[in-house]
Design an enzyme around this catalytic site. Structure first.
Site, PDB file in Angstrom:
ATOM      1  N   GLY A 205       0.843  -1.182   0.000  1.00  0.00           N
ATOM      2  CA  GLY A 205       0.000   0.000   0.000  1.00  0.00           C
ATOM      3  C   GLY A 205       0.885   1.240   0.000  1.00  0.00           C
ATOM      4  O   GLY A 205       2.001   1.200   0.517  1.00  0.00           O
TER       5      GLY A 205
ATOM      6  N   HIS B 182      -4.868   2.170   7.403  1.00  0.00           N
ATOM      7  CA  HIS B 182      -3.469   2.616   7.501  1.00  0.00           C
ATOM      8  C   HIS B 182      -3.178   3.683   6.434  1.00  0.00           C
ATOM      9  O   HIS B 182      -2.600   4.738   6.737  1.00  0.00           O
ATOM     10  CB  HIS B 182      -2.578   1.381   7.315  1.00  0.00           C
ATOM     11  N   GLU B 183      -3.617   3.422   5.187  1.00  0.00           N
ATOM     12  CA  GLU B 183      -3.302   4.364   4.096  1.00  0.00           C
ATOM     13  C   GLU B 183      -4.099   5.664   4.235  1.00  0.00           C
ATOM     14  O   GLU B 183      -3.570   6.745   3.958  1.00  0.00           O
ATOM     15  CB  GLU B 183      -3.577   3.718   2.733  1.00  0.00           C
TER      16      GLU B 183
ATOM     17  N   CYS C   5       5.355  -0.458   7.110  1.00  0.00           N
ATOM     18  CA  CYS C   5       5.166   0.788   6.366  1.00  0.00           C
ATOM     19  C   CYS C   5       6.479   1.167   5.695  1.00  0.00           C
ATOM     20  O   CYS C   5       7.525   1.151   6.349  1.00  0.00           O
ATOM     21  CB  CYS C   5       4.725   1.886   7.335  1.00  0.00           C
ATOM     22  N   LEU C   6       6.410   1.501   4.415  1.00  0.00           N
ATOM     23  CA  LEU C   6       7.630   1.868   3.683  1.00  0.00           C
ATOM     24  C   LEU C   6       8.291   3.122   4.272  1.00  0.00           C
ATOM     25  O   LEU C   6       9.480   3.323   4.091  1.00  0.00           O
ATOM     26  CB  LEU C   6       7.312   2.100   2.198  1.00  0.00           C
TER      27      LEU C   6
ATOM     28  N   HIS D 140      -2.431   7.946   6.599  1.00  0.00           N
ATOM     29  CA  HIS D 140      -1.318   8.700   5.993  1.00  0.00           C
ATOM     30  C   HIS D 140      -1.812  10.017   5.405  1.00  0.00           C
ATOM     31  O   HIS D 140      -1.152  11.049   5.523  1.00  0.00           O
ATOM     32  CB  HIS D 140      -0.684   7.899   4.855  1.00  0.00           C
TER      33      HIS D 140
ATOM     34  N   GLN E 127       3.181   9.879   1.259  1.00  0.00           N
ATOM     35  CA  GLN E 127       4.486   9.221   1.419  1.00  0.00           C
ATOM     36  C   GLN E 127       5.459   9.560   0.292  1.00  0.00           C
ATOM     37  O   GLN E 127       6.652   9.281   0.411  1.00  0.00           O
ATOM     38  CB  GLN E 127       4.308   7.697   1.470  1.00  0.00           C
TER      39      GLN E 127
HETATM   40 NI    NI Z   1       2.399   3.234   5.594  1.00  0.00          NI
END
Ligand code: NI
Length: 167
Positions: free
Chosen positions: A46, A135-136, A93-94, A139, A51
């Protein structure tokens, strides 16, 4: 398509709130395509526009299995219903490298979004896919998954994630 740079903690841009997309036009579609390519390249499932330093409400998700037969590509995703029941999943998470805490969230959610063709869609999901969507969307509101933990645990994971970057 182009690869985008994924921001990592403690980049302050991860705390910004993204703005709604007026319409999914060619420019927004290009961002969506670049985000998908970047997510596959960085081996994430995701990615939110926040991000990659773009303050637009766009997310992409692909588990590359039966849970997402097609990649989910969404503008202006909005959760309209949360189940009372909650469930914990291991999340990564990236933007917070190599940290995999267990996060408690609503176990099912119903949400609406504009797809890549600018069509309004709604979907109800549960399990890890529902956790991923929460989660996304977090962000896009400048919230990281570790913000759901106690400050003690959050600071520990944050220090570890920043150390991973420096090693
Ligand atoms: Ni993330």
């Amino acid at each position: 398509m182009a690869l985008l740079k994924v921001l990592k903690v403690p980049d302050p841009r991860l705390k910004l709130r993204a703005h709604p997309v007026e319409k999914v036009d060619a420019e927004v579609q290009r961002i969506m395509d670049d985000m998908l390519e970047t997510m596959y390249h960085d081996k994430g499932c995701g990615l939110a526009a926040t991000q990659v330093g773009i303050q637009k409400r766009i997310i992409v998700i692909d588990f590359e299995d039966e849970r997402t037969p097609e990649p989910l590509i969404m503008a202006n995703p909005e959760i309209v219903w949360y189940s009372e029941q909650r469930e914990a999943f291991t999340e990564g998470c990236l933007s917070v490298p190599n940290q995999w805490p267990s996060i408690v969230r609503a176990s099912s959610v119903k949400f609406q979004y504009l797809d890549r063709q600018n069509k309004q869609q709604d979907l109800t999901v549960n399990g890890i896919l529902g956790a991923c969507i929460q989660h996304e969307i977090d962000h896009l509101n400048g919230v990281l998954f570790i913000d759901h933990l106690s400050s003690l645990k959050r600071n520990l994971l944050l220090r570890r994630a920043i150390k991973v970057r420096e090693d």
